[in-house]
Design a protein around this motif. Structure first.
Motif, PDB file in Angstrom:
ATOM      1  N   GLY A   1       6.238  -5.869  -4.416  1.00  0.00           N
ATOM      2  CA  GLY A   1       6.372  -4.482  -5.013  1.00  0.00           C
ATOM      3  C   GLY A   1       5.640  -3.561  -4.093  1.00  0.00           C
ATOM      4  O   GLY A   1       4.697  -3.673  -3.198  1.00  0.00           O
ATOM      5  N   TYR A   2       5.776  -2.014  -4.563  1.00  0.00           N
ATOM      6  CA  TYR A   2       5.415  -1.125  -3.345  1.00  0.00           C
ATOM      7  C   TYR A   2       4.114  -0.510  -3.807  1.00  0.00           C
ATOM      8  O   TYR A   2       4.140  -0.053  -5.044  1.00  0.00           O
ATOM      9  N   GLN A   3       3.175  -0.432  -3.232  1.00  0.00           N
ATOM     10  CA  GLN A   3       1.806   0.249  -3.512  1.00  0.00           C
ATOM     11  C   GLN A   3       1.866   1.645  -2.557  1.00  0.00           C
ATOM     12  O   GLN A   3       1.475   1.651  -1.711  1.00  0.00           O
ATOM     13  N   PRO A   4       2.165   2.798  -3.406  1.00  0.00           N
ATOM     14  CA  PRO A   4       2.075   4.015  -2.629  1.00  0.00           C
ATOM     15  C   PRO A   4       0.781   4.328  -1.859  1.00  0.00           C
ATOM     16  O   PRO A   4       0.883   5.149  -1.088  1.00  0.00           O
ATOM     17  N   ARG A   5      -0.344   4.050  -2.685  1.00  0.00           N
ATOM     18  CA  ARG A   5      -1.493   4.651  -2.183  1.00  0.00           C
ATOM     19  C   ARG A   5      -1.833   4.041  -1.015  1.00  0.00           C
ATOM     20  O   ARG A   5      -2.609   4.392  -0.116  1.00  0.00           O
ATOM     21  N   TRP A   6      -1.282   2.773  -0.648  1.00  0.00           N
ATOM     22  CA  TRP A   6      -1.413   1.954   0.501  1.00  0.00           C
ATOM     23  C   TRP A   6      -0.290   2.297   1.595  1.00  0.00           C
ATOM     24  O   TRP A   6      -0.497   1.738   2.786  1.00  0.00           O
ATOM     25  N   GLY A   7       0.785   2.709   1.056  1.00  0.00           N
ATOM     26  CA  GLY A   7       1.814   2.841   1.992  1.00  0.00           C
ATOM     27  C   GLY A   7       2.464   1.587   2.210  1.00  0.00           C
ATOM     28  O   GLY A   7       3.058   1.383   3.386  1.00  0.00           O
TER      29      GLY A   7
END
Length: 168
Positions: free
Chosen positions: A126-132
């Motif tokens: 899944g995508y973790q936006p805070r880490w990009g």
């Protein structure tokens, strides 16, 4: 009520071991708050810290929600206690009750368990936006174990300060 905390297996596959350690730490957090009033759960640690057991439970509800529902499951949902995405808001116990915080936390744990159990493997991402970054379910489970272990240490000190209870 006494929380049942099952020790993780000493010989098991990776997924079963991760699942068991995560559940062990979830149960530990519950044990640290057992038998306490809302006033006790709101009792702050030592100044200048404002950390409370109630705040920790609320924070862990946000952590479960974020990593499993928002990251792994890709759900576009806000945080529970902050529409603005302020993770620190969960730590503020004012106006909250233990019953409310634990109900929300248990609901998020139930979602997390369902998502993990339905995933075909630990390699699901899944995508973790805070880490990009795209992250694996494996990393998420390790991260949550780490997060619970760290905060359960805080919970140990908080509980001892409330009524002298120590240990797990």
């Amino acid at each position: 009520m006494t929380t049942e905390r099952i020790s993780p297996p000493v010989r098991a596959g990776e997924r079963e071991t991760l699942r068991a350690f995560l559940d062990f730490h979830r149960a530990t957090l519950t044990m640290k708050a057992e038998g306490l009033s809302d006033e006790d759960l709101r009792r702050r640690s030592m100044p200048p810290s404002t950390l409370t057991l109630l705040g920790l439970v609320r924070h862990m509800a946000e952590v479960e929600r974020t990593w499993f529902r928002r990251v792994i499951n890709g759900e576009d949902i806000p945080l529970v206690w902050s529409a603005e995405g302020d993770y620190q808001a969960a730590y503020d116990p004012d106006g909250s009750t233990g019953a409310e915080a634990f109900a929300v936390w248990q609901e998020e744990v139930a979602h997390a368990r369902r998502i993990e159990q339905q995933a075909p493997s630990l390699d699901v991402t899944g995508y973790q936006p805070r880490w990009g970054e795209h992250v694996s379910l494996r990393l998420v489970m390790h991260h949550l174990i780490h997060e619970y272990a760290r905060h359960n240490g805080h919970a140990d000190f908080l509980r001892e300060g409330i009524d002298g209870t120590v240990g797990a």
